[in-house]
Design a protein around this motif. Structure first.
Motif, mmCIF file in Angstrom:
data_model
loop_
_atom_site.group_PDB
_atom_site.id
_atom_site.type_symbol
_atom_site.label_atom_id
_atom_site.label_comp_id
_atom_site.label_asym_id
_atom_site.label_seq_id
_atom_site.Cartn_x
_atom_site.Cartn_y
_atom_site.Cartn_z
ATOM 1 N N TYR A 100 0.844 -1.197 0.000
ATOM 2 C CA TYR A 100 0.000 0.000 0.000
ATOM 3 C C TYR A 100 0.879 1.247 0.000
ATOM 4 C CZ TYR A 100 -3.527 3.407 1.412
ATOM 5 O OH TYR A 100 -4.361 4.491 1.462
ATOM 6 N N VAL A 101 0.707 2.049 -1.012
ATOM 7 C CA VAL A 101 1.391 3.342 -1.126
ATOM 8 C C VAL A 101 2.889 3.203 -0.833
ATOM 9 C CG1 VAL A 101 1.284 5.802 -0.583
ATOM 10 C CG2 VAL A 101 -0.746 4.390 -0.274
ATOM 11 N N GLY A 102 3.503 2.290 -1.542
ATOM 12 C CA GLY A 102 4.947 2.179 -1.483
ATOM 13 C C GLY A 102 5.504 1.363 -0.340
ATOM 14 N N ASN A 103 4.641 0.809 0.492
ATOM 15 C CA ASN A 103 5.142 0.028 1.620
ATOM 16 C C ASN A 103 4.406 -1.309 1.727
ATOM 17 O OD1 ASN A 103 7.077 1.858 3.130
ATOM 18 N ND2 ASN A 103 5.278 3.170 3.026
ATOM 19 N N TYR A 104 5.081 -2.286 2.338
ATOM 20 C CA TYR A 104 4.477 -3.573 2.632
ATOM 21 C C TYR A 104 4.050 -3.597 4.092
ATOM 22 C CZ TYR A 104 6.158 -5.367 -1.817
ATOM 23 O OH TYR A 104 6.368 -5.569 -3.149
ATOM 24 N N TYR A 105 2.892 -4.188 4.323
ATOM 25 C CA TYR A 105 2.363 -4.300 5.679
ATOM 26 C C TYR A 105 1.977 -5.746 5.949
ATOM 27 C CZ TYR A 105 1.951 0.770 5.326
ATOM 28 O OH TYR A 105 2.229 2.098 5.161
ATOM 29 N N GLN A 106 2.160 -6.147 7.220
ATOM 30 C CA GLN A 106 1.722 -7.470 7.651
ATOM 31 C C GLN A 106 0.599 -7.289 8.675
ATOM 32 O OE1 GLN A 106 5.355 -6.873 7.601
ATOM 33 N NE2 GLN A 106 5.004 -7.518 5.505
ATOM 34 N N ASP A 107 -0.481 -7.986 8.466
ATOM 35 C CA ASP A 107 -1.625 -7.921 9.374
ATOM 36 C C ASP A 107 -1.859 -9.289 9.997
ATOM 37 O OD1 ASP A 107 -2.897 -5.937 6.794
ATOM 38 O OD2 ASP A 107 -2.409 -5.151 8.778
ATOM 39 N N TRP A 108 -2.344 -9.276 11.228
ATOM 40 C CA TRP A 108 -2.537 -10.515 11.981
ATOM 41 C C TRP A 108 -3.941 -10.599 12.550
ATOM 42 C CZ3 TRP A 108 1.439 -13.896 11.842
ATOM 43 C CH2 TRP A 108 2.698 -13.392 11.477
ATOM 44 N N GLY A 109 -4.482 -11.803 12.555
ATOM 45 C CA GLY A 109 -5.747 -12.044 13.233
ATOM 46 C C GLY A 109 -5.534 -12.154 14.735
ATOM 47 N N GLN A 110 -6.617 -12.403 15.450
ATOM 48 C CA GLN A 110 -6.552 -12.387 16.913
ATOM 49 C C GLN A 110 -5.965 -13.663 17.496
ATOM 50 O OE1 GLN A 110 -9.164 -13.123 15.134
ATOM 51 N NE2 GLN A 110 -10.629 -14.402 16.234
ATOM 52 N N GLY A 111 -5.806 -14.688 16.702
ATOM 53 C CA GLY A 111 -5.265 -15.940 17.210
ATOM 54 C C GLY A 111 -6.365 -16.860 17.703
ATOM 55 N N THR A 112 -6.220 -18.122 17.382
ATOM 56 C CA THR A 112 -7.175 -19.124 17.861
ATOM 57 C C THR A 112 -6.385 -20.318 18.400
ATOM 58 O OG1 THR A 112 -9.111 -20.453 17.259
ATOM 59 C CG2 THR A 112 -7.446 -20.163 15.553
ATOM 60 N N LEU A 113 -6.770 -20.791 19.572
ATOM 61 C CA LEU A 113 -6.012 -21.835 20.254
ATOM 62 C C LEU A 113 -6.415 -23.216 19.746
ATOM 63 C CD1 LEU A 113 -4.027 -22.719 22.485
ATOM 64 C CD2 LEU A 113 -5.972 -22.658 24.086
ATOM 65 N N VAL A 114 -5.411 -23.999 19.412
ATOM 66 C CA VAL A 114 -5.587 -25.404 19.039
ATOM 67 C C VAL A 114 -4.848 -26.246 20.063
ATOM 68 C CG1 VAL A 114 -5.052 -27.171 17.322
ATOM 69 C CG2 VAL A 114 -5.871 -24.923 16.587
ATOM 70 N N THR A 115 -5.561 -27.155 20.692
ATOM 71 C CA THR A 115 -4.962 -28.037 21.698
ATOM 72 C C THR A 115 -5.215 -29.481 21.290
ATOM 73 O OG1 THR A 115 -5.400 -26.406 23.430
ATOM 74 C CG2 THR A 115 -4.873 -28.655 24.134
ATOM 75 N N ILE A 116 -4.129 -30.234 21.127
ATOM 76 C CA ILE A 116 -4.229 -31.624 20.688
ATOM 77 C C ILE A 116 -3.766 -32.536 21.816
ATOM 78 C CG2 ILE A 116 -3.583 -33.313 18.936
ATOM 79 C CD1 ILE A 116 -5.206 -30.879 17.930
ATOM 80 N N SER A 117 -4.634 -33.434 22.206
ATOM 81 C CA SER A 117 -4.304 -34.383 23.263
ATOM 82 C C SER A 117 -3.830 -35.701 22.655
ATOM 83 C CB SER A 117 -5.516 -34.627 24.145
ATOM 84 O OG SER A 117 -6.578 -35.165 23.385
#
Length: 118
Positions: A100-117
């Motif tokens: 965007y307008v000459g620059n790169y940006y990284q965006d992140w979601g809120q995160g979701t927990l995965v738990t494997i037993s």
């Protein structure tokens, strides 16, 4: 770009889970979309990232088990996780890279927990 992630939760070793992510902008306005994860006490690592006009890159630890896919109609990106292992336990983050307008940006979601037993 805001990224809203869904899915995750509790799973068993050998089982499957699917994560979903919906960007607030059209996916095809982005450079790349995908997923990272961060396990307790570890650094965030790339899991699967699709570069538009390129290919999907998977972490060695998930190759053959995880699949990233897109649904253009829903403007969503999915991570299908099969043959899950306890070491897949982590917070999973949806990720987008944009220019965007000459620059790169990284965006992140809120995160979701995965738990494997085991």
């Amino acid at each position: 770009v805001q990224l809203q992630a869904f899915g995750g939760g509790l799973g068993q070793a050998g089982g499957s889970l699917r994560l979903s992510c919906v960007p607030s902008a059209s996916m095809h306005s982005l450079n790349a979309v995908g997923w990272y994860r961060q396990a307790p006490g570890k650094q965030r690592e790339q899991v699967a990232v699709l570069t538009f006009g390129g290919s999907t890159t998977y972490a060695d630890s998930v190759k053959g088990r995880f699949t990233l896919s897109l649904d253009d109609a829903k403007n969503a990106v999915f991570l299908q996780m099969n043959s899950l292992k306890p070491e897949d336990t982590a917070v999973y983050y949806c990720y987008a890279d944009r220019y965007y307008v000459g620059n790169y940006y990284q965006d992140w979601g809120q995160g979701t927990l995965v738990t494997i037993s085991s």
